[in-house]
Design an enzyme around this catalytic site. Sequence first.
Site, PDB file in Angstrom:
ATOM      1  N   GLY A   6       0.823  -1.209   0.000  1.00 36.61           N
ATOM      2  CA  GLY A   6       0.000   0.000   0.000  1.00 36.61           C
ATOM      3  C   GLY A   6       0.853   1.252   0.000  1.00 36.61           C
ATOM      4  O   GLY A   6       0.717   2.132  -0.866  1.00 36.61           O
ATOM      5  N   ALA A   7       1.755   1.342   0.985  1.00 37.41           N
ATOM      6  CA  ALA A   7       2.583   2.549   1.116  1.00 37.41           C
ATOM      7  C   ALA A   7       3.492   2.716  -0.113  1.00 37.41           C
ATOM      8  O   ALA A   7       3.719   3.844  -0.572  1.00 37.41           O
ATOM      9  CB  ALA A   7       3.396   2.473   2.399  1.00 37.41           C
ATOM     10  N   THR A  52       0.168  -8.293 -14.624  1.00 41.18           N
ATOM     11  CA  THR A  52       1.553  -7.817 -14.741  1.00 41.18           C
ATOM     12  C   THR A  52       2.445  -9.015 -15.058  1.00 41.18           C
ATOM     13  O   THR A  52       2.409 -10.034 -14.377  1.00 41.18           O
ATOM     14  CB  THR A  52       1.994  -7.100 -13.456  1.00 41.18           C
ATOM     15  OG1 THR A  52       1.719  -7.930 -12.319  1.00 41.18           O
ATOM     16  CG2 THR A  52       1.246  -5.778 -13.276  1.00 41.18           C
ATOM     17  N   ASP A  56       4.032  -2.698  -7.310  1.00 43.99           N
ATOM     18  CA  ASP A  56       3.456  -1.570  -6.566  1.00 43.99           C
ATOM     19  C   ASP A  56       3.595  -0.281  -7.386  1.00 43.99           C
ATOM     20  O   ASP A  56       2.700   0.568  -7.384  1.00 43.99           O
ATOM     21  CB  ASP A  56       4.170  -1.395  -5.220  1.00 43.99           C
ATOM     22  CG  ASP A  56       4.212  -2.694  -4.425  1.00 43.99           C
ATOM     23  OD1 ASP A  56       3.325  -3.543  -4.638  1.00 43.99           O
ATOM     24  OD2 ASP A  56       5.143  -2.856  -3.615  1.00 43.99           O
TER      25      ASP A  56
END
Length: 310
Positions: free
Chosen positions: A41-42, A226, A260
């Site tokens: 997430g971060a 991906t 990410d």
Amino acid sequence: MPKVLVVGAVNVDLVVETDRLPGPGETVVGPTVTRHGGGKGANAAVAAARAGAEVRYCGAVGSDDMAESALAELRHEGVDIADVAALDEVATGMALIVVDSRGENQIAVGAGANGVLDAAVVQRAVDRAAGWAGCVLVSTEIPADAVAAAVEQAAAHGIPCVLNPAPVLPSLIGLMASAPMLTPNTSELRDLHALLLESTDTPAEASVTEQARMVASRAVVPVLVTLGADGVLLADTAGDTITVPAGRVDAVVDTTGAGDTFNGVFAASVADGSTVVEAAKRGVTAASLSIAAVGARTGMPTDEAIRRAL
Ligand code: RIB
């Protein structure tokens, strides 16, 4: 400026570089250990911010000294952390990562505070983002009910939602009615396919393209798989597929966080009003640039670097 709310985990990553990854029961030795900001997430929040988006991050940290440094890194990137819960009597999440000489990795995560993120905190963050966010991005290193709160509230407010099923949780199938865009890698696609398989005729040994088609048409959501060096495969709900090739890669140092980066930049582009294909192009270009340095966030490119590479 595109506006994105990111919901997911934040970790401290401890990274050891070795010639090769250890097998079961094996010890491998690298010269050093380095500490980096992490958590899917971060990481995605940082990728979106560097790509020019205004970003709010919702997650949880513990009550230890790692919490402050994890949050300070996000603040430094310009990410709004008002929706982060600071929880007592639990540790901030930590990931132990080994990276080999080809840039491949092995990751074990101690979830800590991420594992007890309250769905009510997530719901409040999405409600607060209504009328502000152009996209909500959710990844799944947090409890299933927190993931559900993010996806369902985004749908309730009419905000486009990107769901990165990393890892795949069985409960995700129940969220398809909220119509998120799914962004699995190939192993997560296989898990999603297996979850949906019982009710279909698709053979278990189906190719990636067949699996993506089946998941997109069964779940009635767009699927962006991906593929690492091969870019991203996009399957739409009609079962049509196209491949967006990866950008030029000069050196593969560490692939940690490439997914990410794709998700953060893809979400920022969706929030900007780009088409899914345009957003995927920007995401995949950013991901190709991100793997030239050790650490999930170190190589994440700026908006300018992405434009130049495109
Ligand atoms: O996707 C990479 C991330 O996975 C790492 O930063 C690690 O913290 C784990 O969450």
